[in-house]
Design a protein around this motif. Structure first.
Motif, PDB file in Angstrom:
ATOM      1  N   MET A 160       0.842  -1.183   0.000  1.00 23.66           N
ATOM      2  CA  MET A 160       0.000   0.000   0.000  1.00 23.66           C
ATOM      3  C   MET A 160       0.885   1.243   0.000  1.00 23.66           C
ATOM      4  O   MET A 160       1.674   1.444   0.903  1.00 23.66           O
ATOM      5  N   PHE A 203      -2.215   5.411  -2.838  1.00 22.92           N
ATOM      6  CA  PHE A 203      -3.438   4.675  -2.511  1.00 22.92           C
ATOM      7  C   PHE A 203      -4.176   5.354  -1.348  1.00 22.92           C
ATOM      8  O   PHE A 203      -5.382   5.600  -1.421  1.00 22.92           O
ATOM      9  N   ILE A 204      -3.434   5.661  -0.294  1.00 25.62           N
ATOM     10  CA  ILE A 204      -4.040   6.288   0.885  1.00 25.62           C
ATOM     11  C   ILE A 204      -4.579   7.675   0.541  1.00 25.62           C
ATOM     12  O   ILE A 204      -5.688   8.054   0.929  1.00 25.62           O
ATOM     13  N   LEU A 210      -8.054   8.069  -0.564  1.00 27.45           N
ATOM     14  CA  LEU A 210      -9.114   7.767   0.398  1.00 27.45           C
ATOM     15  C   LEU A 210      -9.302   8.886   1.426  1.00 27.45           C
ATOM     16  O   LEU A 210     -10.281   8.907   2.168  1.00 27.45           O
ATOM     17  N   GLU A 212       2.364   1.726   8.520  1.00 25.94           N
ATOM     18  CA  GLU A 212       0.923   1.487   8.666  1.00 25.94           C
ATOM     19  C   GLU A 212       0.318   2.274   9.837  1.00 25.94           C
ATOM     20  O   GLU A 212      -0.898   2.343   9.981  1.00 25.94           O
ATOM     21  N   PRO A 220      -1.942   5.511   8.539  1.00 17.34           N
ATOM     22  CA  PRO A 220      -3.265   5.152   8.026  1.00 17.34           C
ATOM     23  C   PRO A 220      -4.219   4.658   9.121  1.00 17.34           C
ATOM     24  O   PRO A 220      -5.402   5.004   9.110  1.00 17.34           O
ATOM     25  N   ILE A 221      -3.704   3.901  10.075  1.00 19.85           N
ATOM     26  CA  ILE A 221      -4.577   3.427  11.162  1.00 19.85           C
ATOM     27  C   ILE A 221      -5.061   4.610  12.002  1.00 19.85           C
ATOM     28  O   ILE A 221      -6.236   4.693  12.373  1.00 19.85           O
ATOM     29  N   ALA A 272      -7.741   6.439  10.116  1.00 18.50           N
ATOM     30  CA  ALA A 272      -8.998   5.692  10.168  1.00 18.50           C
ATOM     31  C   ALA A 272      -9.703   5.964  11.495  1.00 18.50           C
ATOM     32  O   ALA A 272     -10.907   6.242  11.524  1.00 18.50           O
ATOM     33  N   ASN A 273      -8.954   5.925  12.583  1.00 16.52           N
ATOM     34  CA  ASN A 273      -9.536   6.186  13.907  1.00 16.52           C
ATOM     35  C   ASN A 273     -10.049   7.618  14.039  1.00 16.52           C
ATOM     36  O   ASN A 273     -10.930   7.887  14.846  1.00 16.52           O
ATOM     37  N   LYS A 317     -11.525   8.949  11.636  1.00 18.11           N
ATOM     38  CA  LYS A 317     -12.575   8.950  10.603  1.00 18.11           C
ATOM     39  C   LYS A 317     -12.221   9.852   9.420  1.00 18.11           C
ATOM     40  O   LYS A 317     -13.064  10.568   8.885  1.00 18.11           O
ATOM     41  N   LEU A 336     -10.634   8.568   6.616  1.00 21.58           N
ATOM     42  CA  LEU A 336     -10.457   7.778   5.394  1.00 21.58           C
ATOM     43  C   LEU A 336     -11.811   7.288   4.878  1.00 21.58           C
ATOM     44  O   LEU A 336     -12.616   6.734   5.625  1.00 21.58           O
ATOM     45  N   LYS A 386     -14.366   4.872   2.631  1.00 19.17           N
ATOM     46  CA  LYS A 386     -14.454   3.449   2.304  1.00 19.17           C
ATOM     47  C   LYS A 386     -13.801   3.208   0.940  1.00 19.17           C
ATOM     48  O   LYS A 386     -13.909   4.027   0.039  1.00 19.17           O
ATOM     49  N   TYR A 387     -13.137   2.060   0.818  1.00 24.06           N
ATOM     50  CA  TYR A 387     -12.518   1.708  -0.461  1.00 24.06           C
ATOM     51  C   TYR A 387     -13.445   0.787  -1.251  1.00 24.06           C
ATOM     52  O   TYR A 387     -13.705  -0.345  -0.839  1.00 24.06           O
ATOM     53  N   GLY A 388     -13.941   1.255  -2.369  1.00 26.88           N
ATOM     54  CA  GLY A 388     -14.750   0.411  -3.248  1.00 26.88           C
ATOM     55  C   GLY A 388     -16.173   0.261  -2.741  1.00 26.88           C
ATOM     56  O   GLY A 388     -16.490   0.572  -1.595  1.00 26.88           O
ATOM     57  N   ALA A 389     -17.039  -0.233  -3.630  1.00 29.34           N
ATOM     58  CA  ALA A 389     -18.468  -0.351  -3.290  1.00 29.34           C
ATOM     59  C   ALA A 389     -18.754  -1.674  -2.592  1.00 29.34           C
ATOM     60  O   ALA A 389     -17.967  -2.579  -2.648  1.00 29.34           O
TER      61      ALA A 389
END
Lengths: 402, 402
Positions: B1, B5-6, B9, B385, B388-389, B392-393, B395, B397, B399-402
């Motif tokens: 990753m 990529f990040i 998002l 990593e 990114p974590i 995410a915490n 909020k 990021l 969602k990746y993809g449907a």
């Protein structure tokens, strides 16, 4: 480790693998020091499998990444979801059983409500009934005409439908027209690459005609579109892993994804009990069964902690019927976490258990998030490693090298 | 990753993230069955965060690799230190606030003592005072002339200074002249690639002039140079992660690194208490705060186990002031381990805790190396990593993809 590497090691035998996917199984404690949904649920059969198998938690896509259902499933099927991408339109087509030709462009449509200025008031048109949806899709199908293009319009469910454009020289490389917010007008379709310019013209024509046709159909007086895409060309599940595979899944998206990987789609309906009956009925015909359990995710999305606990307990009660079939390998996991606390998919690692006669017993006594951390599969197993491990436990992988 | 990529998002909101870096936090037991520095320290507040957050240990660069301060920090900032390289000269320039132009070549200089034959007797010239250093830098600046080249010489601290060459067609691709051992002569500058040949000529001229000018300045009668490098062109922290970021760090190298990533540098001084005051003062202005604590590393480097324990306890006492600000995410970790037993940086995994309202409670009760092994982040999380974590915490990021 990529699919080509694994493919070369694959051998066949008569073993059977069951992958039980409790969609959104991973959860969160509501209160400090509390238990998660899975930890709260009484799951004697899952606990026994966990105790005698190996456990861990998997990362569907990557650190911190919240997966959609597509990427989440691709990962646990061994396909790297960053590499293997699939559009929402294609998923919708697959799910309705629409036989997409290579070159077709598919999109997800939503009936929506717009005001006089064309601004979106409700992105789902009050979630109209599937019956009304069918009626409107019929109307659009009859009335829309685009020279040189075949247009297919099919009901999915409630406000959702599928659009497929068939012609030459199409591309799915254009934006969604869904503004994702109320109070805004639908977005104009625009080509992300020159390849898509023909498609954009067709889509504009389509949307203009749809607007006129639906004008007096309030609340479903307009449409929003998303996920323009073409069927990707991927190796099939059987080609890569050498297993004859079947999907037992009630919901279109999961059926579509399984079909895209070349799995057979079994009849089941959406009751848990019926899914297990389908497994029993088709037991002799396949090597690999993907069983999809939706309500763990739906209850999580609804923020209903207690209902999610109950669903997990119901699944547990059905486990003896799976075990009685004597599969060689049982995988129990989810495609992502859906904590009731967050009312949405989340980035949290997903509980995972793999049981076979040949698992090396680890330190896990029960199936739950905290217990799984102690498992032999570790707290952050990349999801794509699940399937190779399952194949190994089914003795379906040759030794690598002399 | 990767970062791209990040980046796709990333979304923004008004959450706040604090990253507290206790430099060299990871330690080692001195005696068999003994405790590490962190395990010995009484840290009630860190323990509480660890209990309610998620813990683990991270690997800054790779298995078995002992990171320097640059790579160690880049890793925890989410930048792969194997891919993103920065020379010591550039770091020194950044730390002194020297505005490097693209194309400038920067190097770290040390005043040193050489004998009559030119062999190094003391690589640090008895750690001369910063005042003496300034005097000598002034002397060199005034006397050194190289045709077609601007040369900048600036005091850093004690025996350390910065050299910057400004001209056209320069390259940093040459070796250090510091032999890293006493009893040896400084090394001859040599080009590692043809690009650097012009620069090597300039450096040779520079060193010859410096030798003459310093001849009667014993103990600082010669210089050693290291880390020839040019300012790298990187995406900024804000560009990649969408967070407005500030660094609270007293020491030049860490300030330099933060500046290179586009963080604002806040005033603080090098006292722990003053760093927290700076955080409080600037709380409203930023989304992300990097707070750098140096003395955990210095005490480790000095082999002073007890002082390192005390520093950790002092930091713990300051935690309530951070918690009172109600950050959404708190990260506590180090850029590498510096066990007092080894008196140096080491390859050992680095204790890590991430706290937020949305962490799934794991099995860790206290913040310490052995406890962290039981954590949900695992015993060997790749450092890249962490961010990114944390996002995410917070909020931050999609969602990746449907």
């Amino acid at each position: 480790m990529d699919l080509d590497f694994i493919k070369k090691l694959v051998k066949t035998n008569d073993s059977k693998i069951v992958m039980l996917v409790l969609d959104g199984i991973g959860g969160l404690q509501i209160e400090t020091d509390g238990l998660t949904e899975l930890e709260t649920a009484k799951t004697p059969y899952l606990d026994k499998l966990a105790k005698h198998g190996v456990c861990g938690l998997h990362i569907p896509v990557g650190a911190g990444v919240t997966p959609g259902s597509g990427p989440g499933h691709l990962g646990i099927f061994g396909f790297n979801p960053v590499k293997y991408k699939v559009g929402r339109g294609v998923l919708a087509a697959m799910g309705t059983g629409f036989a997409l030709d290579p070159g077709d462009v598919a999109a997800r449509g939503n009936f929506c409500t717009v005001d006089k200025e064309g601004k979106v008031l409700d992105r789902r048109a009050g979630r109209i009934s599937s019956e009304k949806n069918k009626e409107l899709c019929k109307l659009l199908s009859e009335k829309i005409h685009i020279p040189g293009v075949e247009v297919f319009i099919q009901t999915v469910k409630e406000h959702r439908f599928l659009i497929v454009f068939r012609s030459v020289g199409l591309s799915g490389d254009l934006n969604d027209t869904d503004p994702q917010e109320i109070g805004k007008k639908p977005l104009e379709p625009k080509a992300n690459s020159p390849d898509a310019e023909k498609t954009v013209k067709i889509v504009k024509d389509f949307l203009m005609q749809a607007k006129k046709i639906l004008a007096d159909q309030h609340p479903a007086n307009m449409i929003l579109t998303r996920g323009y895409s073409q069927k990707p060309v991927w190796p099939s599940f059987q080609e890569v892993f050498g297993i004859k595979s079947a999907a037992i899944a009630g919901y279109p998206m999961y059926r579509g994804l399984a079909w895209l990987l070349g799995m057979d789609l079994l009849e089941c309906g959406d009751k848990l009990e019926a899914e297990i009956s389908s497994l029993e009925k088709n037991w002799d015909k396949y090597d690999f069964f993907f069983i999809h359990i939706k309500p763990t995710d739906s209850s999580g999305e609804d923020g209903d902690f207690d209902r999610k606990v109950k669903v997990i307990e119901e699944v547990d009660k059905l486990l003896p019927r799976i075990i009685k079939l004597e599969p060689d390998v049982i995988i129990v996991t989810g495609d992502h976490s859906t904590p009731a606390l967050l009312k949405s998919h989340s980035w949290h690692p997903v509980p995972l258990l793999i049981w076979s006669r040949y698992c090396r017993t680890d330190n896990v006594e029960k199936f739950g998030e905290r217990e799984c951390i102690k498992g032999a599969l570790g707290p952050r197993l990349p999801a794509v490693e699940i399937l190779p491990i399952a194949l190994a436990n089914a003795k379906r992988l040759e030794k690598y090298g002399a």
